[in-house]
Design an enzyme around this catalytic site. Structure first.
Site, short mmCIF file in Angstrom:
data_model
loop_
_atom_site.label_atom_id
_atom_site.label_comp_id
_atom_site.label_asym_id
_atom_site.label_seq_id
_atom_site.Cartn_x
_atom_site.Cartn_y
_atom_site.Cartn_z
CB SER A 138 -0.83 -0.01 1.29
OG SER A 138 -1.53 1.20 1.45
CE1 TYR A 151 -4.02 -2.33 5.49
CE2 TYR A 151 -3.50 -0.03 5.05
CZ TYR A 151 -3.81 -1.30 4.59
OH TYR A 151 -3.91 -1.53 3.24
P1 NDP Z 1 -11.37 -6.26 0.15
O1 NDP Z 1 -11.87 -6.16 1.55
O2 NDP Z 1 -12.31 -6.06 -0.98
O3 NDP Z 1 -10.62 -7.65 -0.05
C1 NDP Z 1 -9.92 -8.30 0.99
C2 NDP Z 1 -9.81 -9.77 0.62
O4 NDP Z 1 -9.09 -10.45 1.67
C3 NDP Z 1 -11.16 -10.45 0.51
O5 NDP Z 1 -11.14 -11.34 -0.58
C4 NDP Z 1 -11.29 -11.21 1.81
O6 NDP Z 1 -12.09 -12.36 1.57
C5 NDP Z 1 -9.83 -11.60 2.05
N1 NDP Z 1 -9.57 -11.92 3.45
C6 NDP Z 1 -9.78 -11.14 4.53
N2 NDP Z 1 -9.45 -11.80 5.65
C7 NDP Z 1 -9.00 -13.03 5.25
C8 NDP Z 1 -8.53 -14.17 5.96
N3 NDP Z 1 -8.41 -14.17 7.30
N4 NDP Z 1 -8.17 -15.27 5.25
C9 NDP Z 1 -8.30 -15.27 3.91
N5 NDP Z 1 -8.73 -14.23 3.18
C10 NDP Z 1 -9.08 -13.11 3.86
O7 NDP Z 1 -10.19 -5.18 0.07
P2 NDP Z 1 -9.10 -4.85 -1.05
O8 NDP Z 1 -9.33 -5.56 -2.30
O9 NDP Z 1 -8.98 -3.38 -1.07
O10 NDP Z 1 -7.79 -5.41 -0.31
C11 NDP Z 1 -6.81 -6.16 -0.96
C12 NDP Z 1 -5.43 -5.69 -0.49
O11 NDP Z 1 -5.22 -4.36 -0.93
C13 NDP Z 1 -5.25 -5.67 1.03
O12 NDP Z 1 -3.99 -6.20 1.35
C14 NDP Z 1 -5.30 -4.20 1.37
O13 NDP Z 1 -4.56 -3.91 2.52
C15 NDP Z 1 -4.68 -3.61 0.12
N6 NDP Z 1 -4.94 -2.18 -0.12
C16 NDP Z 1 -6.25 -1.72 -0.27
C17 NDP Z 1 -6.49 -0.39 -0.48
C18 NDP Z 1 -7.87 0.16 -0.62
O14 NDP Z 1 -8.05 1.40 -0.54
N7 NDP Z 1 -8.86 -0.63 -0.90
C19 NDP Z 1 -5.38 0.58 -0.55
C20 NDP Z 1 -4.07 0.00 -0.40
C21 NDP Z 1 -3.88 -1.33 -0.19
P3 NDP Z 1 -13.02 -13.12 2.65
O15 NDP Z 1 -13.71 -12.08 3.46
O16 NDP Z 1 -13.93 -13.94 1.77
O17 NDP Z 1 -12.08 -13.98 3.45
#
Ligand code: NDP
Length: 259
Positions: A138, A151
């Site tokens: 990020s 975070y």
């Molecule tokens: P989402 O919340 O849309 O996606 C997060 C994903 O992680 C989901 O598929 C969720 O699936 C999965 N997840 C969460 N907890 C677990 C777990 N314990 N085990 C397995 N899977 C898990 O957010 P983003 O797409 O935005 O996030 C993706 C990445 O991007 C993250 O690392 C985030 O930190 C990073 N990011 C996001 C930004 C933003 O503004 N959106 C900015 C910068 C970085 P499920 O709930 O089905 O398990």
């Protein structure tokens, strides 16, 4: 093409990375907790691109679930040649407003699971002198972040680990890339507890699809890191140019408008 393992593929950036890699004819191992969403994505991508898919529902913050994932892939005879560590969570607010259980889960997912998956699959990539590891860090990974402190700290870990591994592995045939998105359309902010979208976030907001495409492109080109979007690049440049005290005050202001 070989197999790509994508964590957090049930929504947001992870689901878009799955689409991007399917388009490039990678077979996919989709991992997250929500199995039905993974299955729907897997079915649609295999129908559209003729690729093979495996859906593995797992909470990868748990060591036992990671062991099970590794055992399942071994049984299937699958060794990923493209690993995407994308699953990640965060909690918005002052440090004391989140309890230790949630912080522990954040560290277990953002840092420990990512490290463990690299440890599981890097050696085979090195042996084959062929492999890609894409870690979704990020812009938070490049700076401290008041109101989202743990975070940011977890993503600083991801960033430092990724960049060091890029250097260690560039002569070993394995690319390790850190993707640094800023505010991106996904379910992240809803889960993180942000109640409003601040001005910076509104202006800087990118689609998950664009971030995913750029991240995959950067990895295939062997880049060390990619900062997505011009506003995020300015933010990162300021972190270097401004005195840290002033930078922290500005970051706190930007973040407090999003909580
Ligand atoms: P989402 O919340 O849309 O996606 C997060 C994903 O992680 C989901 O598929 C969720 O699936 C999965 N997840 C969460 N907890 C677990 C777990 N314990 N085990 C397995 N899977 C898990 O957010 P983003 O797409 O935005 O996030 C993706 C990445 O991007 C993250 O690392 C985030 O930190 C990073 N990011 C996001 C930004 C933003 O503004 N959106 C900015 C910068 C970085 P499920 O709930 O089905 O398990």
């Amino acid at each position: 093409m070989g197999w790509a393992l994508i964590t957090g593929a049930s929504s947001g950036i992870g689901a878009e990375i799955a689409k991007s890699l399917a388009q490039r004819r990678y077979h996919l191992i989709l991992v997250a907790r929500r199995e039905q969403r993974l299955q729907e994505l897997a079915d649609s991508l295999s129908a559209q691109f003729g690729i093979s898919t495996q859906v593995i529902a797992a909470d990868i913050s748990q060591p036992a679930a990671r062991q099970q994932l590794k055992a399942t892939l071994k049984e299937l005879g699958i060794t990923p040649e493209f690993l995407v560590n994308n699953a990640g969570i965060g909690h918005v607010g002052q440090f004391e407003q989140t309890d230790m259980t949630d912080y522990q889960r954040t560290i277990d997912l953002n840092c420990t699971a990512l490290t463990a998956l690299i440890a599981d699959y890097l050696p085979a990539m090195q042996q084959n002198r062929q492999g890609y590891i894409l870690n979704i860090s990020s812009v938070s990974g490049l700076m401290p972040g008041p109101n989202l402190a743990l975070y940011h700290a977890s993503k600083n870990f991801v960033q430092a680990l990724s960049e060091a591994l890029w250097q260690e592995n560039k002569a070993k045939g394995v690319v390790v890339t850190a993707s640094c998105p800023g505010p991106t359309e996904s379910e992240f902010h809803q889960h993180a507890g942000s109640e409003k979208i601040g001005v910076f976030n509104r202006i800087a907001l990118m689609s998950a699809r664009k971030v995913a495409e750029q991240a995959v492109d950067a990895t295939l080109k062997g880049k060390r890191r990619v900062v997505h979007g011009w506003l995020n690049r300015i933010m990162v440049a300021n972190e270097v140019l401004l005195p840290r005290r002033i930078f922290l005050a500005i970051t706190a202001l930007v973040m407090s408008s999003s909580t």
